[in-house]
Write a protein that holds these residues in place. Structure first.
Motif, mmCIF file in Angstrom:
data_model
loop_
_atom_site.group_PDB
_atom_site.id
_atom_site.type_symbol
_atom_site.label_atom_id
_atom_site.label_comp_id
_atom_site.label_asym_id
_atom_site.label_seq_id
_atom_site.Cartn_x
_atom_site.Cartn_y
_atom_site.Cartn_z
ATOM 1 N N GLU A 16 4.546 20.750 0.858
ATOM 2 C CA GLU A 16 5.101 19.426 1.137
ATOM 3 C C GLU A 16 4.030 18.354 0.940
ATOM 4 O OE1 GLU A 16 8.402 18.492 4.094
ATOM 5 O OE2 GLU A 16 7.315 20.139 5.074
ATOM 6 N N THR A 17 4.386 17.326 0.190
ATOM 7 C CA THR A 17 3.429 16.288 -0.166
ATOM 8 C C THR A 17 4.090 14.919 -0.062
ATOM 9 O OG1 THR A 17 2.481 17.839 -1.767
ATOM 10 C CG2 THR A 17 1.759 15.575 -1.922
ATOM 11 N N ARG A 18 3.331 13.931 0.353
ATOM 12 C CA ARG A 18 3.833 12.565 0.402
ATOM 13 C C ARG A 18 2.854 11.644 -0.319
ATOM 14 N NH1 ARG A 18 7.487 15.151 1.799
ATOM 15 N NH2 ARG A 18 8.893 14.873 3.597
ATOM 16 N N LEU A 19 3.392 10.811 -1.212
ATOM 17 C CA LEU A 19 2.599 9.793 -1.891
ATOM 18 C C LEU A 19 2.868 8.462 -1.213
ATOM 19 C CD1 LEU A 19 0.827 8.699 -4.210
ATOM 20 C CD2 LEU A 19 2.897 8.610 -5.630
ATOM 21 N N LEU A 20 1.815 7.847 -0.675
ATOM 22 C CA LEU A 20 1.925 6.556 0.007
ATOM 23 C C LEU A 20 1.203 5.500 -0.822
ATOM 24 C CD1 LEU A 20 2.684 8.573 2.285
ATOM 25 C CD2 LEU A 20 1.462 7.090 3.877
ATOM 26 N N SER A 21 1.897 4.432 -1.131
ATOM 27 C CA SER A 21 1.334 3.401 -1.995
ATOM 28 C C SER A 21 1.028 2.132 -1.216
ATOM 29 C CB SER A 21 2.315 3.080 -3.135
ATOM 30 O OG SER A 21 1.869 1.957 -3.877
ATOM 31 N N ALA A 22 -0.135 1.545 -1.509
ATOM 32 C CA ALA A 22 -0.508 0.280 -0.877
ATOM 33 C C ALA A 22 0.250 -0.886 -1.500
ATOM 34 C CB ALA A 22 -2.011 0.051 -1.013
ATOM 35 N N ILE A 23 0.847 -0.672 -2.679
ATOM 36 C CA ILE A 23 1.721 -1.656 -3.311
ATOM 37 C C ILE A 23 3.137 -1.107 -3.247
ATOM 38 C CG2 ILE A 23 2.305 -2.851 -5.458
ATOM 39 C CD1 ILE A 23 -0.616 -2.634 -6.262
ATOM 40 N N GLU A 24 4.054 -1.882 -2.715
ATOM 41 C CA GLU A 24 5.401 -1.358 -2.489
ATOM 42 C C GLU A 24 6.100 -1.031 -3.810
ATOM 43 O OE1 GLU A 24 9.464 -2.509 -0.012
ATOM 44 O OE2 GLU A 24 7.589 -3.601 0.324
ATOM 45 N N MET A 25 6.547 0.198 -3.925
ATOM 46 C CA MET A 25 7.343 0.666 -5.063
ATOM 47 C C MET A 25 8.233 1.780 -4.542
ATOM 48 S SD MET A 25 4.195 2.287 -7.300
ATOM 49 C CE MET A 25 3.278 0.747 -7.422
ATOM 50 N N GLN A 26 9.240 1.388 -3.781
ATOM 51 C CA GLN A 26 9.998 2.298 -2.940
ATOM 52 C C GLN A 26 10.737 3.388 -3.710
ATOM 53 O OE1 GLN A 26 12.624 -0.255 -0.760
ATOM 54 N NE2 GLN A 26 13.886 -0.773 -2.525
ATOM 55 N N GLU A 27 10.972 3.168 -5.002
ATOM 56 C CA GLU A 27 11.684 4.193 -5.769
ATOM 57 C C GLU A 27 10.847 5.437 -6.013
ATOM 58 O OE1 GLU A 27 13.759 0.412 -6.333
ATOM 59 O OE2 GLU A 27 11.662 1.003 -6.533
ATOM 60 N N ILE A 28 9.517 5.302 -5.969
ATOM 61 C CA ILE A 28 8.670 6.452 -6.319
ATOM 62 C C ILE A 28 7.664 6.832 -5.247
ATOM 63 C CG2 ILE A 28 8.901 6.065 -8.803
ATOM 64 C CD1 ILE A 28 6.143 4.782 -8.779
ATOM 65 N N ALA A 29 7.430 5.971 -4.261
ATOM 66 C CA ALA A 29 6.425 6.279 -3.230
ATOM 67 C C ALA A 29 6.778 5.569 -1.934
ATOM 68 C CB ALA A 29 5.037 5.853 -3.700
ATOM 69 N N GLU A 30 6.351 6.160 -0.831
ATOM 70 C CA GLU A 30 6.516 5.499 0.463
ATOM 71 C C GLU A 30 5.488 4.378 0.592
ATOM 72 O OE1 GLU A 30 6.218 8.208 3.707
ATOM 73 O OE2 GLU A 30 7.624 9.648 2.856
ATOM 74 N N PRO A 31 5.827 3.308 1.304
ATOM 75 C CA PRO A 31 4.807 2.277 1.562
ATOM 76 C C PRO A 31 3.746 2.832 2.498
ATOM 77 C CG PRO A 31 6.791 1.840 2.840
ATOM 78 C CD PRO A 31 7.123 2.978 1.924
ATOM 79 N N TYR A 32 2.504 2.381 2.324
ATOM 80 C CA TYR A 32 1.444 2.867 3.204
ATOM 81 C C TYR A 32 1.589 2.248 4.589
ATOM 82 C CZ TYR A 32 -2.903 3.483 5.623
ATOM 83 O OH TYR A 32 -3.821 3.804 6.586
ATOM 84 N N ILE A 33 1.790 3.097 5.579
ATOM 85 C CA ILE A 33 1.795 2.720 7.000
ATOM 86 C C ILE A 33 0.908 3.739 7.701
ATOM 87 C CG2 ILE A 33 3.191 2.445 9.084
ATOM 88 C CD1 ILE A 33 5.595 1.886 7.218
ATOM 89 N N ARG A 34 -0.110 3.273 8.392
ATOM 90 C CA ARG A 34 -1.106 4.177 8.961
ATOM 91 C C ARG A 34 -0.473 5.229 9.864
ATOM 92 N NH1 ARG A 34 -3.955 5.258 13.363
ATOM 93 N NH2 ARG A 34 -2.835 3.669 14.563
ATOM 94 N N ARG A 35 0.395 4.827 10.767
ATOM 95 C CA ARG A 35 1.010 5.778 11.695
ATOM 96 C C ARG A 35 1.839 6.828 10.952
ATOM 97 N NH1 ARG A 35 1.714 4.577 17.250
ATOM 98 N NH2 ARG A 35 0.552 2.750 17.940
#
Length: 238
Positions: A95-114
């Motif tokens: 299981e892997t999650r890609l978090l992006s500091a630039i919002e691109m919700q179709e391909i990655a979750e937004p970066y939220i520290r929690r």
């Protein structure tokens, strides 16, 4: 285990393999297997990957491009690399999650520290993409800041063909010696080019160790998380 939570810093060039540019699927698959082997040791893993195999903001700036625009292009390159690593890891049923500091919700979750911390606690591998979301910062600085934010104990800096920190460039100076351990203050005073100074200072101020090792030797990522790798440990001097 020497560490419970680590941040792995990969260069973009590491994904290019022998072709030196772009993304080599076989190379990415091999790196993914090494990461999974490390995870199976029982450690939580976050990843920051560069984008130099696709684009470098500094190069674009030197070509006459506005530096901010060139840097944003580099951030997009890190997301492309993050997607490649994510795909390779999920092929191995991790299981892997890609978090992006630039919002691109179709391909990655937004970066939220929690959210990032929660993913790690659930045993998922977290990949941080798009740098810090701002120009003029390197992925080294991204690695240092994200490591501090998610309470990683060490940054594993995987180098291509370099097995640690030397007193000089070993390719140019045959008398160069490798450090087994060095402090961040020494790195700054000796101007050793390991990370940019902003990243080094962040690591020093937040008491995060840095392990520099050769990723081209099979099994070294797993050895790094157990503290058994041949390389250089940089710390605050404790």
């Amino acid at each position: 285990m020497k560490y419970n939570r680590v941040l792995l810093k990969l260069s973009g060039e590491a994904l290019a393999g022998e072709q030196k540019f772009g993304i080599d699927a076989k190379t990415v698959a091999k790196i993914a297997q090494e990461i999974v082997d490390a995870k199976n040791k029982g450690v939580e893993i976050a990843i920051v990957v560069g984008g130099g195999n696709i684009w470098r903001g500094k190069v674009g700036s030197e070509m006459g491009m506005e530096r901010a625009t060139a840097d944003y292009m580099g951030m997009l390159a890190t997301v492309m690399n993050g997607l490649a690593i994510q795909n390779a890891l999920e092929t191995l049923n991790v299981e892997t999650r890609l978090l992006s500091a630039i919002e691109m919700q179709e391909i990655a979750e937004p970066y939220i520290r929690r959210r990032a911390v929660r993913h790690l606690e659930k045993g998922r591998i977290v990949i941080f993409g798009a740098g810090l979301g701002s120009p003029f910062f390197t992925t080294d600085t991204t690695a240092a800041l994200r490591a501090a934010e998610v309470d990683a104990e060490v940054i594993l800096m995987a180098k291509n063909g370099v097995d640690g920190v030397y007193s000089a460039d070993p390719k140019l100076d045959k008398t160069a010696t490798r450090f087994d351990h060095i402090t961040y203050l020494d790195v700054l005073n000796k101007n050793l080019q390991i990370m940019d100074q902003t990243a080094i200072t962040l690591c020093k101020d937040n008491d995060i160790d840095l392990c520099v090792f050769n990723m081209q030797e099979e099994g070294n990522i797993a050895r790094a998380v157990t503290g058994e790798v041949n390389g250089t440990i940089i710390s605050g001097g404790k």
